[in-house]
Design a protein around this motif. Structure first.
Motif, PDB file in Angstrom:
ATOM      1  N   ARG A  72      38.135 128.584 -24.435  1.00  0.00           N
ATOM      2  CA  ARG A  72      37.063 127.841 -25.063  1.00  0.00           C
ATOM      3  C   ARG A  72      37.577 126.792 -26.062  1.00  0.00           C
ATOM      4  NH1 ARG A  72      31.647 129.679 -27.980  1.00  0.00           N
ATOM      5  NH2 ARG A  72      31.263 127.791 -29.130  1.00  0.00           N
ATOM      6  N   ASP A  88      25.826 133.304 -23.755  1.00  0.00           N
ATOM      7  CA  ASP A  88      27.068 132.543 -23.643  1.00  0.00           C
ATOM      8  C   ASP A  88      27.980 132.779 -24.836  1.00  0.00           C
ATOM      9  OD1 ASP A  88      27.770 131.143 -21.437  1.00  0.00           O
ATOM     10  OD2 ASP A  88      27.678 129.187 -22.444  1.00  0.00           O
ATOM     11  N   GLU A  89      27.380 132.781 -26.023  1.00  0.00           N
ATOM     12  CA  GLU A  89      28.190 132.986 -27.230  1.00  0.00           C
ATOM     13  C   GLU A  89      28.869 134.357 -27.192  1.00  0.00           C
ATOM     14  OE1 GLU A  89      28.985 130.970 -29.647  1.00  0.00           O
ATOM     15  OE2 GLU A  89      27.598 129.319 -29.319  1.00  0.00           O
ATOM     16  N   ARG A 137      26.468 126.582 -30.133  1.00  0.00           N
ATOM     17  CA  ARG A 137      26.208 125.899 -31.400  1.00  0.00           C
ATOM     18  C   ARG A 137      27.403 125.055 -31.848  1.00  0.00           C
ATOM     19  NH1 ARG A 137      24.544 129.606 -36.139  1.00  0.00           N
ATOM     20  NH2 ARG A 137      22.876 129.980 -34.674  1.00  0.00           N
ATOM     21  N   ARG A 144      17.819 124.943 -22.838  1.00  0.00           N
ATOM     22  CA  ARG A 144      18.893 124.888 -23.819  1.00  0.00           C
ATOM     23  C   ARG A 144      19.400 123.456 -23.997  1.00  0.00           C
ATOM     24  NH1 ARG A 144      24.207 128.677 -24.082  1.00  0.00           N
ATOM     25  NH2 ARG A 144      25.532 127.045 -23.282  1.00  0.00           N
ATOM     26  N   GLY A 172      36.199 132.364 -21.851  1.00  0.00           N
ATOM     27  CA  GLY A 172      36.321 132.574 -23.295  1.00  0.00           C
ATOM     28  C   GLY A 172      37.731 132.330 -23.798  1.00  0.00           C
ATOM     29  N   GLU A 173      38.697 132.668 -22.974  1.00  0.00           N
ATOM     30  CA  GLU A 173      40.101 132.500 -23.344  1.00  0.00           C
ATOM     31  C   GLU A 173      40.431 131.045 -23.659  1.00  0.00           C
ATOM     32  OE1 GLU A 173      42.713 134.036 -20.371  1.00  0.00           O
ATOM     33  OE2 GLU A 173      44.514 133.499 -21.509  1.00  0.00           O
ATOM     34  N   ARG A 197      16.742 121.277 -25.736  1.00  0.00           N
ATOM     35  CA  ARG A 197      16.726 121.485 -27.171  1.00  0.00           C
ATOM     36  C   ARG A 197      17.882 120.747 -27.842  1.00  0.00           C
ATOM     37  NH1 ARG A 197      18.395 126.704 -29.621  1.00  0.00           N
ATOM     38  NH2 ARG A 197      20.058 126.308 -28.144  1.00  0.00           N
ATOM     39  N   SER A 256      41.573 137.791 -24.532  1.00  0.00           N
ATOM     40  CA  SER A 256      42.734 136.995 -24.139  1.00  0.00           C
ATOM     41  C   SER A 256      43.842 137.023 -25.191  1.00  0.00           C
ATOM     42  CB  SER A 256      42.304 135.549 -23.887  1.00  0.00           C
ATOM     43  OG  SER A 256      42.011 134.910 -25.110  1.00  0.00           O
ATOM     44  N   ASP A 288      27.318 135.540 -37.176  1.00  0.00           N
ATOM     45  CA  ASP A 288      26.579 134.419 -36.607  1.00  0.00           C
ATOM     46  C   ASP A 288      25.243 134.938 -36.092  1.00  0.00           C
ATOM     47  OD1 ASP A 288      25.996 131.879 -35.823  1.00  0.00           O
ATOM     48  OD2 ASP A 288      27.437 131.786 -34.184  1.00  0.00           O
ATOM     49  N   ALA A 289      24.300 134.022 -35.976  1.00  0.00           N
ATOM     50  CA  ALA A 289      22.969 134.393 -35.492  1.00  0.00           C
ATOM     51  C   ALA A 289      22.545 133.447 -34.379  1.00  0.00           C
ATOM     52  CB  ALA A 289      21.969 134.358 -36.652  1.00  0.00           C
ATOM     53  N   PRO A 290      23.153 133.563 -33.208  1.00  0.00           N
ATOM     54  CA  PRO A 290      22.792 132.656 -32.111  1.00  0.00           C
ATOM     55  C   PRO A 290      21.349 132.908 -31.672  1.00  0.00           C
ATOM     56  CG  PRO A 290      24.776 133.939 -31.579  1.00  0.00           C
ATOM     57  CD  PRO A 290      24.151 134.552 -32.792  1.00  0.00           C
ATOM     58  N   ASP A 291      20.681 131.866 -31.205  1.00  0.00           N
ATOM     59  CA  ASP A 291      19.320 132.072 -30.719  1.00  0.00           C
ATOM     60  C   ASP A 291      19.348 132.524 -29.263  1.00  0.00           C
ATOM     61  OD1 ASP A 291      19.696 129.848 -29.162  1.00  0.00           O
ATOM     62  OD2 ASP A 291      18.616 128.507 -30.497  1.00  0.00           O
ATOM     63  N   ASP A 292      18.157 132.713 -28.723  1.00  0.00           N
ATOM     64  CA  ASP A 292      18.070 133.314 -27.386  1.00  0.00           C
ATOM     65  C   ASP A 292      18.675 132.411 -26.309  1.00  0.00           C
ATOM     66  OD1 ASP A 292      15.797 131.895 -28.413  1.00  0.00           O
ATOM     67  OD2 ASP A 292      14.803 132.234 -26.502  1.00  0.00           O
ATOM     68  N   LEU A 293      18.715 131.105 -26.558  1.00  0.00           N
ATOM     69  CA  LEU A 293      19.291 130.213 -25.546  1.00  0.00           C
ATOM     70  C   LEU A 293      20.818 130.292 -25.551  1.00  0.00           C
ATOM     71  CD1 LEU A 293      17.058 127.030 -25.986  1.00  0.00           C
ATOM     72  CD2 LEU A 293      16.796 128.930 -24.394  1.00  0.00           C
ATOM     73  N   ASP A 294      21.368 130.510 -26.725  1.00  0.00           N
ATOM     74  CA  ASP A 294      22.829 130.529 -26.841  1.00  0.00           C
ATOM     75  C   ASP A 294      23.426 131.923 -26.657  1.00  0.00           C
ATOM     76  OD1 ASP A 294      23.120 127.855 -27.322  1.00  0.00           O
ATOM     77  OD2 ASP A 294      22.970 128.046 -29.498  1.00  0.00           O
ATOM     78  N   GLU A 347      35.288 137.339 -24.191  1.00  0.00           N
ATOM     79  CA  GLU A 347      36.390 136.868 -23.337  1.00  0.00           C
ATOM     80  C   GLU A 347      37.535 136.338 -24.181  1.00  0.00           C
ATOM     81  OE1 GLU A 347      33.885 135.438 -19.383  1.00  0.00           O
ATOM     82  OE2 GLU A 347      35.160 134.002 -20.433  1.00  0.00           O
ATOM     83  N   GLY A 348      37.165 135.614 -25.217  1.00  0.00           N
ATOM     84  CA  GLY A 348      38.199 135.060 -26.089  1.00  0.00           C
ATOM     85  C   GLY A 348      39.020 136.181 -26.710  1.00  0.00           C
ATOM     86  N   ARG A 375      29.427 136.255 -24.535  1.00  0.00           N
ATOM     87  CA  ARG A 375      30.411 136.302 -23.441  1.00  0.00           C
ATOM     88  C   ARG A 375      31.715 135.640 -23.884  1.00  0.00           C
ATOM     89  NH1 ARG A 375      32.346 132.702 -20.010  1.00  0.00           N
ATOM     90  NH2 ARG A 375      30.866 131.080 -20.607  1.00  0.00           N
ATOM     91  N   ILE A 376      31.572 134.471 -24.475  1.00  0.00           N
ATOM     92  CA  ILE A 376      32.771 133.734 -24.861  1.00  0.00           C
ATOM     93  C   ILE A 376      33.526 134.462 -25.973  1.00  0.00           C
ATOM     94  CG2 ILE A 376      33.478 131.638 -26.082  1.00  0.00           C
ATOM     95  CD1 ILE A 376      31.733 130.083 -24.141  1.00  0.00           C
ATOM     96  N   VAL A 430      32.698 128.213 -19.102  1.00  0.00           N
ATOM     97  CA  VAL A 430      33.923 128.136 -19.893  1.00  0.00           C
ATOM     98  C   VAL A 430      34.520 129.545 -20.018  1.00  0.00           C
ATOM     99  CG1 VAL A 430      34.868 127.628 -22.159  1.00  0.00           C
ATOM    100  CG2 VAL A 430      33.027 126.236 -21.244  1.00  0.00           C
TER     101      VAL A 430
END
Lengths: 530, 473
Positions: free
Chosen positions: B108, A454-455, B169, B22, B105-106, B25, A465, A445-451, A461-462, A457-458, B103
């Motif tokens: 999400r 969070d992407e 996204r 964010r 991550g676990e 946008r 778990s 994936d290629a998230p942008d600087d705003l995402d 974290e995911g 981190r998630i 959120v």
């Protein structure tokens, strides 16, 4: 086993407790002489040249030094410095008292070292010869199996044996079962007989069954072995060139930061330092080994790079073009280090950010990862910056660093679309921007600087778990697509079966084989076949 | 240079929209699509202005502003209830820990799914009610319809806000999908069955706002307990608006029953169809239908998903904090009545945590009963010997343990033949629907009302019934 010591992997022949390394022109002697009181952790005695991780760490160091420091050595004789015993294999009390993850990690490391011996034979013109001068059982015979030739003392009593199944209720898991049939071509029914008898096979029968190559009389054993080695040395295709001393690690190029659930490994690219690739490889190798052994609970490794991609490619070019002994060794060492990553039971996540240098051989790190994320935008802490992340392909990504399955990481990645790999070859040398990289399927994936934050981190974290066991199994399955090789069978099939058996009550239960071994009591089995 | 948009003026909010690049946008991409969707799938009737309530803040007083608004220019806003900095998770394995502002991550995937399902219901009802404006019984009702519609639209915004602000996204993609699924669409229907049923007439609309929107209230109530604080705060504020939808339903059915009672008294017969009224047994059949499809929205009586959401702290019980138990439910038990093929019921003991959907459904059922009591009181006061009843929860069910069984409104398990024979008595027939539709003529004159429904006791925001709530042409 409660482990309070932190395991380190740096050794020097001057400090070996268990091995003697000496050279005699183009032949080196690597003699096993285990200090029974020199176990890595307390609680067991390393009798009869049995080994633990500490013994194998020295063996690994020796194999590395022979390749880098001894360009003149063409044959390595592996033998025992003790009378009547070559090696009794992995220490059973050590295994019985170890935690499951320790056993698994131990086996992985010993497997990698055996593979490295074969790699030296195949790619460095350093032929390994086992001079079996006494009892050779289990892991001891597996050391011999990793050698190109096995010479057995013909004393009418010394045997080679794989007694794990009958004596211990586990497998010869350091490649033993695989190499007997796959490498040495032992007939499967004879292999079955061999692997189920505790006493092993000696003399002529061992040769007839292809378990060893030659018999050598007891009288004048060393002289005969040396003569044979000298003969073999003449067939070696070792490249010429200067050696290089493996100095203590300077820790300049690899940074490891330990988090709560993940470790972040940052690999730095070269400036104009000529020794960069060897140093960075050694540091990364060391970091992988230490993290694996000492931080079993850090289940995710985040892989980052920092530096100038152009300089990485320049350095890579110089190494590829040199075609001497040293550069050949460096290339193969990087290859083996990447393979270590491939078989590492951690989730690998590569982050490609502005300022990173995932180019050519360093891109292999990202391709070894389970997922890759590229930041499509300016650096997170400097949104006005013009700097963007990129990836650059080079010749290094098209077969110079094969995985254990024999394929390049790109071929493995695009196993369903081989033409794509051909098309990618046209992109070599161009810094590819995030959108292109994403379109070319080189990142997840290629998230942008705003995402981005969070992407990531998630994602982390995911990952943290999920069941670590399921992840290990899942990742290993996804990483090795396509053909089976001796190596992939050892790390996949053999190791997976062994790890399963290790956790079964029949092996590790209170009445299981590992616990009952040496107590005079018989193990009690749950007779149901699974 | 792109022109700077004054976000706060265009989109009333309390989430610092003007400072959140964010979110801006994401909304820049989504808002035009929302307006397209509204134009295509929103109310068919064109108006020149509707007297609408617009949420402008979340404070105790003055949170809403009333004025005539050109509907497409309605200022859909983003509001979360005030943040309580000391709030902790009150149930499940994270009980006592501070609530999450991000959120985890676990969770999400689970949270995203919960929000998408909730979000999917909001625009669905707008789609279901698209044509109703053409047959409104009064300007007052027409105004209420638009109010419900724009607020469902705002509730969609609320869920979209969460997807945009917290789910990256994937969240943006899901937000867009909320506009791509459509009620009753053969290719891409709404996720939940009840939201693909047509709201064909105004009696159905009142029933829908009474029964189906009430399910929404209970779902929002469980999400209000969530450990994910932004979801909790969003739902808390939505509940405030949802109350008006309940009101439209409750008083709507009230007024139909009142009018029917008047006609029964006037003509001294239950057969008031010929006098322009809706017979009570037909109302009962509508009630049976709308109540039971709404019960399906609670999902299967036993649910490991719901149990997992509870343990994880994602979705609580109705009024979780008022419950007097350990809020973990790992040791508690509950019972479940199951229909048997031989026509009897069996009771099964189960872990309480597996019965959370049932728990919520029972809360809902008790609440629905109050409406029924209210309508019966109207009949009682009119001296009419007819009583509405809530059918048995096993009746007419497509979801859960009763699906596949034939259960009559009084809870008798019967065979298929008996069921088919009784069905016409219990559920609206095609003739019923045709008849109700025949009554649906628009009344757009100030102060006037259709024959089949009584005028409301009060107008909106202190205005009289004959106020010009909607400007038409």
């Amino acid at each position: 086993m409660t482990r309070t010591t932190t395991v380190t992997f740096e050794r020097h022949p001057g400090g070996y407790r268990h091995w003697k390394l000496s050279t005699d022109g183009d032949v080196a002697w690597l003699e096993l002489d285990v200090d029974a009181d020199g176990g890595l952790v307390p609680g067991y005695e390393l009798k009869l040249n049995s080994y633990d991780l500490g013994v194998d760490i020295e063996l690994y160091d020796a194999t590395q030094r022979l390749r880098f420091e001894h360009p003149e050595v063409r044959v390595v004789i592996v033998t025992s410095a003790k009378d009547n015993v070559f090696c009794a294999g992995a220490n059973i009390r050590m295994l019985a008292s170890s935690s499951h993850e320790w056993k698994v990690n131990f086996c992985k490391f010993t497997n990698e070292t055996r593979n490295a011996m074969e790699d030296a034979t195949a790619h460095s013109g350093q032929l390994y010869v086992a001079a079996v001068n006494g009892t050779c059982a289990g892991g001891g015979y597996e050391i011999a199996l990793a050698c190109e030739k096995i010479l057995l003392v013909d004393d009418n009593s010394s045997t080679v044996a794989l007694p794990e199944v009958p004596l211990l209720g586990v497998l010869p898991g350091t490649g033993g079962l695989t190499r007997v049939v796959d490498k040495r071509g032992v007939r499967r029914d004879l292999a079955d007989v061999f692997a189920t008898r505790p006493d092993g096979i000696k003399g002529r029968t061992a040769v007839d069954w292809r378990l060893v190559d030659e018999l050598v009389p007891r009288q004048g054993f060393r002289e005969a072995v040396l003569a044979r080695a000298k003969e073999l040395a003449r067939t070696s295709e070792r490249l010429d060139g200067e050696g290089i001393e493996l100095a203590p690690l300077a820790h300049r190029y690899v940074d490891v930061v330990l988090g709560a659930a993940e470790a972040t490994i940052t690999v730095k690219g070269p400036q104009d330092d000529k020794g960069w690739l060897l140093d960075v490889t050694r540091e990364l190798d060391d970091a992988i080994l230490r993290l694996r052994t000492n931080e079993p609970a850090l289940g995710t490794w985040v892989l980052r790079t920092e530096g100038d991609p152009a300089k990485v490619l320049e350095h890579e070019r110089a190494v590829f073009d040199a075609k001497d002994c040293l550069s050949n060794e460096i290339v193969h060492y990087w290859k083996r280090t990447l393979k270590r990553l491939d078989v590492t039971s951690r989730s690998l996540i590569a982050l490609v950010e502005p300022g990173s240098c995932f180019a050519g051989l360093l891109l292999e790190l990202a391709l070894a990862a389970d997922r890759q994320y590229i930041l499509d935008g300016p650096p997170i802490d400097d949104e006005d910056s013009e700097e963007r992340a990129s990836i650059t392909l080079s010749e290094a990504n098209f077969g110079r660093f094969p995985m254990g399955n024999g394929l390049s990481r790109l071929e493995s990645r695009f196993f369903g679309d081989p033409d794509h790999v051909t098309r990618l070859a046209d992109e070599c040398g161009k810094p590819l921007r995030p959108a292109e990289v994403n379109d070319l399927g080189l990142v997840t994936d290629a998230p942008d600087d705003l995402d981005w934050e969070d992407e990531i981190r998630i994602a982390l974290e995911g990952r943290a778990s999920l069941s670590p066991d399921a992840l290990t199994g899942m990742e290993a399955n996804h990483r090795f697509v396509g053909p089976e090789t001796l190596e992939s069978k050892i790390f996949g099939r053999l190791a997976a079966w062994q790890n399963w058996i290790f956790t079964r009550p029949n092996a590790s239960g209170a009445e299981g084989t590992l616990r009952r071994y040496g107590t005079g009591q018989k193990a009690v089995f749950d007779r149901k076949r699974v | 240079m792109p022109t700077k948009i004054d976000y706060d003026a265009k989109i009333p909010n309390n989430v610092d929209l003007s400072g959140d690049r964010r979110l801006q946008r994401a909304l820049e991409g989504w808002q035009p699509k929302f307006l397209d969707w509204w134009g295509e799938m929103g109310p068919t009737l064109r108006t020149q202005g509707v007297y609408l309530r617009t949420a402008v803040s979340v404070g105790r007083d003055g949170w809403a502003h009333f004025d005539h608004v050109n509907v497409p220019d309605y200022r859909w806003g983003i509001f979360l209830a005030e943040r309580d900095p000391d709030r902790v998770i009150t149930f499940g394995e994270h009980q006592g820990e501070p609530v999450w502002q991000q959120v985890p991550g676990e969770y999400r995937a689970d949270l995203q799914r919960l929000i998408v399902i909730q979000g999917d219901t909001e625009p669905a009802s707008v789609e279901q009610q698209k044509l109703l404006g053409l047959t409104a019984p009064s300007l007052y009702d027409l105004r209420n319809l638009f109010q419900v519609n724009v607020e469902e639209g705002r509730h969609l915004w609320a869920m979209v806000y969460l997807l945009h602000a917290y789910f990256g996204r994937e969240g943006r993609d899901e937000a867009e999908s909320l506009l791509l699924r459509n009620s009753g669409s053969p290719d891409a229907p709404r996720i939940l069955g009840a939201f693909n049923e047509e709201t064909a007439d105004w009696l159905a609309f009142y029933m829908f706002t009474y029964f189906t929107d009430r399910d929404g209230k209970y779902q929002l109530g469980t999400l209000k307990e969530s450990g994910f604080d932004p979801l909790s705060r969003t739902c808390e504020f939505m509940l405030k608006e949802e109350a008006h939808h309940m009101f439209v339903g409750t008083t709507g059915v009230d007024r139909v029953v009142t009018r029917s009672a008047e006609l029964i008294r006037e003509h001294d017969t239950f057969d008031i169809a010929g006098h322009g009224g809706i017979p009570l047994d037909l109302i009962q059949r509508y009630l049976n239908f709308h109540y039971t499809v709404s019960l399906d929205l609670f999902g299967s009586e036993t649910s490991t998903n719901a149990a997992n959401y509870y343990t994880a702290g994602l979705k609580g019980r109705w009024q979780e904090t008022r419950r007097k138990d350990d809020h973990k439910l790992t040791d508690a038990a509950g019972s479940l009545a199951r229909p048997r093929a031989d026509g009897t019921w069996e009771t099964e003991e189960l872990q309480a945590i597996l019965l959370l959907n049932l728990d919520l459904r029972e809360e809902y059922r008790a609440d629905c009963q109050t409406g029924v009591n209210r309508w019966n009181k109207i009949l009682d006061e009119a001296g009419i010997d007819f009583r509405f009843v809530l059918p048995h929860p096993g009746f007419n069910r497509e979801v859960g343990i009763n699906s596949g069984h034939h259960v009559t409104p009084d809870g008798t398990v019967v065979d298929e033949r008996t069921w088919l024979a009784g069905k016409r008595k219990w559920l609206p027939t095609p003739e019923d629907l045709t008849f109700v539709r025949s009554l649906m003529h628009p009344v757009y004159e100030r102060g006037k009302i259709a024959s089949w429904v009584a005028p409301p006791r009060q107008g909106i925001n202190g205005k009289p019934f004959d106020y010009e709530y909607v400007y038409l042409s």
